[in-house]
Design an enzyme around this catalytic site. Structure first.
Site, PDB file in Angstrom:
ATOM      1  N   ASP A 180      10.294   3.570   4.722  1.00 29.17           N
ATOM      2  CA  ASP A 180      10.712   2.960   3.650  1.00 29.17           C
ATOM      3  C   ASP A 180       9.752   3.296   2.425  1.00 29.17           C
ATOM      4  OD1 ASP A 180      12.040   0.569   2.140  1.00 29.17           O
ATOM      5  OD2 ASP A 180       9.882  -0.349   2.145  1.00 29.17           O
ATOM      6  N   LYS A 181      10.100   3.502   1.469  1.00 30.42           N
ATOM      7  CA  LYS A 181       9.644   3.863   0.120  1.00 30.42           C
ATOM      8  C   LYS A 181       8.363   3.048  -0.055  1.00 30.42           C
ATOM      9  CE  LYS A 181      10.698   4.135  -4.090  1.00 30.42           C
ATOM     10  NZ  LYS A 181       9.426   3.992  -5.026  1.00 30.42           N
ATOM     11  N   THR A 182       8.619   1.968  -0.765  1.00 34.26           N
ATOM     12  CA  THR A 182       7.813   1.173  -1.600  1.00 34.26           C
ATOM     13  C   THR A 182       7.061   0.220  -0.473  1.00 34.26           C
ATOM     14  OG1 THR A 182       9.399   0.904  -3.186  1.00 34.26           O
ATOM     15  CG2 THR A 182       7.672  -0.653  -3.328  1.00 34.26           C
ATOM     16  N   THR A 199      15.345   3.987   0.279  1.00 38.97           N
ATOM     17  CA  THR A 199      14.917   3.191  -0.764  1.00 38.97           C
ATOM     18  C   THR A 199      15.818   2.549  -1.788  1.00 38.97           C
ATOM     19  OG1 THR A 199      13.480   3.430  -2.855  1.00 38.97           O
ATOM     20  CG2 THR A 199      14.815   5.168  -2.385  1.00 38.97           C
ATOM     21  N   GLY A 200      15.685   1.532  -2.411  1.00 38.61           N
ATOM     22  CA  GLY A 200      16.592   1.005  -3.237  1.00 38.61           C
ATOM     23  C   GLY A 200      16.873   1.381  -4.615  1.00 38.61           C
ATOM     24  N   LYS A 217      20.119  -1.123   5.135  1.00 40.78           N
ATOM     25  CA  LYS A 217      19.011  -0.180   5.851  1.00 40.78           C
ATOM     26  C   LYS A 217      19.285  -0.152   7.421  1.00 40.78           C
ATOM     27  CE  LYS A 217      15.196  -1.233   2.517  1.00 40.78           C
ATOM     28  NZ  LYS A 217      13.758  -1.905   2.084  1.00 40.78           N
ATOM     29  N   ASP A 269       7.370  -2.411   5.748  1.00 39.79           N
ATOM     30  CA  ASP A 269       6.488  -3.436   5.827  1.00 39.79           C
ATOM     31  C   ASP A 269       7.040  -4.686   5.095  1.00 39.79           C
ATOM     32  OD1 ASP A 269       6.963  -2.618   3.130  1.00 39.79           O
ATOM     33  OD2 ASP A 269       4.662  -3.015   2.536  1.00 39.79           O
ATOM     34  N   ASP A 276      12.917  -5.288   5.764  1.00 41.57           N
ATOM     35  CA  ASP A 276      12.999  -3.953   6.862  1.00 41.57           C
ATOM     36  C   ASP A 276      13.185  -4.329   8.239  1.00 41.57           C
ATOM     37  OD1 ASP A 276      12.475  -2.476   4.798  1.00 41.57           O
ATOM     38  OD2 ASP A 276      10.234  -2.658   4.992  1.00 41.57           O
TER      39      ASP A 276
END
Length: 302
Positions: A9-11, A173-174, A201, A220, A224
């Site tokens: 997950d990116k962020t 990512t969104g 996701k 995190d 997720d």
């Protein structure tokens, strides 16, 4: 030990998730302060990192937050609420381009090009629009706010380590296509999924699994959790939400993606040690048990 791909997950995982406002661009007769006031007021009840960044920036600039009514968070897209502005009640939308499209809001090509320039630099964009509560009123775009999120240096090291181990990497990512592409290119990630809604996701994890790949999911956030459960191995960053931690098979106590290659390396070494133990234990027993049973007793060996 047999993992084929690690999906990040990116962020908050590959990036710090500590957003700061980079630019505020008004599109109508309102000024920067008013655009920020509308956005921060609507998001004053939200826990999202972008929402917190807007509220903190408004406080820094001593901009008073307006009372928001009918607040609603729209997962993966933004938020909406009603504000009393200049003796009229307005419905305010604060969110991604997808949210604007959901409400059929027309955005000028000039603004789209301007936003494209920021997003090619890896910046995240949030749009602000309003609609009078008078029947048949149309939404008006007031402008947009761009946010900068910093890529972790540790992420770069983690991706390089995984590549050296022969493991592919992917990112979810969104954010927009431009932002996702920029981050993926910066880190050397093999594949990315952009503009993914929270409920989608786990579908992306299934998509990878349907290709015959064994997938690790690293995340995190509360969004997720389904993907962490769906993956062959779910890894939660220890600083994440309790829901993510409960859903994962492995929890990283440190908020450091470099621990992910270490986990896989440890697993491979553990397996090697297990095979060694089985080999020596079996070899020992093949010889020792017959001796103990007296196979050589006829030669006087007891």
């Amino acid at each position: 030990r047999n993992i084929d791909v690690v999906l990040f997950d990116k962020t908050g995982t590959l990036t710090r998730g500590e957003f700061g406002i980079d630019a505020i661009i008004p599109a109508t007769d309102v000024n920067e302060a008013e655009v920020l006031q509308y956005a921060a007021s609507v998001n004053s009840h939200s826990e999202h990192p972008l929402a917190r960044a807007m509220v903190e920036e408004a406080k820094k600039r001593n901009i008073a937050l307006l009372e928001v009514k009918s607040f609603e968070r729209i997962p993966g897209k933004g938020a909406k609420g009603e504000l009393g502005i200049r003796n009229q009640e307005l419905r305010i939308l604060v969110g991604s381009i997808s949210l604007m499209e959901d409400y059929h809001i027309v955005i000028e090509e000039r603004l789209r090009k301007q936003v494209g320039g920021y997003e090619r630099q890896g910046k995240t964009t949030i749009w602000i629009a309003s609609q009078s509560l008078i029947p048949n009123s149309k939404f008006i775009i007031h402008g947009f706010i761009t946010f900068a999120d910093v890529i972790r240096e540790e992420s770069r090291e983690a991706i390089n380590s995984l590549r050296a181990m022969g493991i592919k990497t992917a990112m979810i990512t969104g954010d927009s296509e431009d932002v996702a592409k920029w981050v993926a290119e910066e880190l050397g990630i093999d594949e990315y999924f952009a503009r993914v809604l929270p409920e989608q996701k786990s579908e992306k994890v299934k998509e990878l699994q349907n290709r015959g790949l064994k997938v690790v999911m690293v995340g995190d956030g509360v969004n997720d959790a389904p993907a962490l459960t769906q993956a062959d191995v779910g890894i939660a960053i220890g600083a994440g939400t309790n829901v993510a931690i409960e859903s994962a098979g492995i929890i990283l106590v440190r908020n450091d993606p470099r621990d992910i290659p270490k986990i896989i390396r440890l697993s491979r070494l553990t397996y090697t040690k297990m095979i060694q133990n089985l080999f020596w234990a079996t070899g020992y027993n093949i010889i020792a048990i017959p001796l103990a049973a007296g196979v050589l007793a006829f030669k006087g060996i007891f």
